[in-house]
Design a protein around this motif. Structure first.
Motif, PDB file in Angstrom:
ATOM      1  N   THR A  86       1.849   4.512   1.421  1.00 29.88           N
ATOM      2  CA  THR A  86       1.814   5.106   2.756  1.00 29.88           C
ATOM      3  C   THR A  86       2.928   6.143   2.883  1.00 29.88           C
ATOM      4  O   THR A  86       3.891   6.142   2.105  1.00 29.88           O
ATOM      5  N   PRO A  87       2.844   7.008   3.891  1.00 28.64           N
ATOM      6  CA  PRO A  87       3.948   7.963   4.102  1.00 28.64           C
ATOM      7  C   PRO A  87       5.259   7.269   4.427  1.00 28.64           C
ATOM      8  O   PRO A  87       6.332   7.737   4.030  1.00 28.64           O
ATOM      9  N   ASP A  88       5.210   6.152   5.141  1.00 36.50           N
ATOM     10  CA  ASP A  88       6.444   5.430   5.458  1.00 36.50           C
ATOM     11  C   ASP A  88       7.115   4.888   4.202  1.00 36.50           C
ATOM     12  O   ASP A  88       8.348   4.775   4.150  1.00 36.50           O
ATOM     13  N   HIS A 128      -3.220  16.546   8.434  1.00 37.56           N
ATOM     14  CA  HIS A 128      -2.922  15.153   8.089  1.00 37.56           C
ATOM     15  C   HIS A 128      -1.713  14.670   8.903  1.00 37.56           C
ATOM     16  O   HIS A 128      -0.585  14.587   8.396  1.00 37.56           O
ATOM     17  N   ARG A 179      -0.783  11.823  10.003  1.00 38.87           N
ATOM     18  CA  ARG A 179      -0.090  10.606   9.548  1.00 38.87           C
ATOM     19  C   ARG A 179       0.967  10.950   8.498  1.00 38.87           C
ATOM     20  O   ARG A 179       2.001  10.276   8.409  1.00 38.87           O
ATOM     21  N   TRP A 180       0.739  11.997   7.745  1.00 34.93           N
ATOM     22  CA  TRP A 180       1.673  12.405   6.707  1.00 34.93           C
ATOM     23  C   TRP A 180       2.630  13.494   7.175  1.00 34.93           C
ATOM     24  O   TRP A 180       3.792  13.541   6.739  1.00 34.93           O
ATOM     25  N   THR A 186      -5.481  10.332   0.727  1.00 36.87           N
ATOM     26  CA  THR A 186      -4.102   9.999   0.391  1.00 36.87           C
ATOM     27  C   THR A 186      -3.504  11.038  -0.538  1.00 36.87           C
ATOM     28  O   THR A 186      -2.352  11.461  -0.366  1.00 36.87           O
ATOM     29  N   PRO A 202       0.811  -1.225   0.000  1.00 37.41           N
ATOM     30  CA  PRO A 202       0.000   0.000   0.000  1.00 37.41           C
ATOM     31  C   PRO A 202       0.841   1.270   0.000  1.00 37.41           C
ATOM     32  O   PRO A 202       1.965   1.268   0.504  1.00 37.41           O
TER      33      PRO A 202
END
Length: 325
Positions: A65-67, A194, A196-197, A137, A63
């Protein structure tokens, strides 16, 4: 992607010129033909390609994702920093932040916290073009790629608006509907941070909450959208486009003035980037954004066919276009 590069190339020789100097050197219409073979671009296109190339890699390993994407963007930005082609008058903010990234600093420490320069959103078009992303996203990724170098909330908000404008146009939105849709986005997202980002980017002296931090960016973008409405109501297709919406050195001004050039000529893409190139402000960034909007709206066939073989990095632009068209 090609429209972005065409505008960038046309606007490069006029970036630091006044309107009188542009008219004296290029005539009343400004530069109208790509110069050279290849026709060179600036750091605007170089960094847009870096953003896009990392996105291609990331989307092959879902997926998203930021990571996953953060180290990929870090590597691409550092590669750009060290490239021998990085000799096109790059912005000081991008250079300073990328040096911090190269030194291994966490990106929230490497970024230039107070900068909202147009380097935040001149390169974001690939995030708008990338398929299959949810709105959340796409918003988070748009802001993150900006935040790696430009930590000001207005740079983040303007980057998200730029990416969504590209996406909506590619999906068939009528250009006349774009300003209202962007205004609605500003209001809907005003209190959305955001985390998470963006991690702890919001933590600054005098900022009491992440919502307070990000709201400033949306409010400044709304001010520029007000100016865009005023300029569109005037409908002046001959004067300096920077007069009302701004010179484009900052992210929200580049977004608004790039949009103005496109919306004045929604079905004439070459005229749109000519207008951006013949401007008193950050001409290459304004024209490259106008070109990105025009290309998203009209597609590749709208551009002069002979330009595709002459623009610098044509192979890299084609790779991104083929992946996302």
């Amino acid at each position: 992607m090609f429209g972005l590069a065409y505008g960038d190339s046309l606007g490069a020789p006029t970036e630091f010129l006044t309107m009188k100097q542009i008219q004296r050197r290029f005539g009343d219409h400004g530069p109208t033909q790509l110069n050279g073979d290849p026709a060179l671009v600036t750091d605007d296109t170089q960094m847009a390609i870096a953003v896009g190339a990392a996105l291609l890699d990331a989307l092959e390993s879902p997926p998203f994702t930021p990571d996953l994407i953060t180290p990929m963007w870090r590597r691409r930005f550092v590669d750009w920093l060290n490239s021998p082609d990085n000799n096109r008058a790059p912005g000081n903010t991008c250079l300073r932040a990328c040096r911090g990234l190269a030194a291994g600093k966490p990106w929230v420490d490497a970024t230039v916290a107070g900068s909202k320069g147009c380097g935040a959103n001149m390169r974001v078009a690939p995030v708008g073009l990338a398929p299959g992303l949810t709105d959340e996203t796409r918003a988070g990724a748009s802001q993150l790629q900006a935040a790696l170098t430009h930590g000001h909330p207005t740079g983040l908000a303007a980057s998200e608006l730029t990416a969504f404008a590209v996406r909506w146009l590619a999906d068939g939105m009528a250009p006349a509907d774009l300003p209202a849709a962007l205004r609605d986005r500003c209001h809907d997202q005003r209190a959305v941070y955001h985390e998470r980002w963006l991690d702890t980017l919001w933590q600054r002296p005098g900022v009491d909450a992440p919502e307070t931090f990000i709201a400033r960016g949306w409010d400044e973008c709304l001010e520029r959208l007000d100016a865009l409405d005023e300029a569109l109501a005037r409908g002046d297709r001959a004067s300096d486009p920077c007069e009302i919406t701004g010179a484009g050195w900052t992210a929200e001004e580049a977004m608004a003035t790039g949009l103005l050039c496109f919306l004045l000529f929604p079905d004439e893409p070459v005229e749109a980037i000519w207008r951006g190139a013949a401007s008193s402000g950050d001409s290459d960034s304004i024209a490259c954004l106008a070109g990105a909007f025009a290309g998203a709206h009209l597609g590749m066939d709208a551009w002069p066919a002979e330009w595709a073989a002459r623009i610098e990095y044509a192979d890299r632009l084609t790779r991104l276009g083929d992946a996302w068209d």
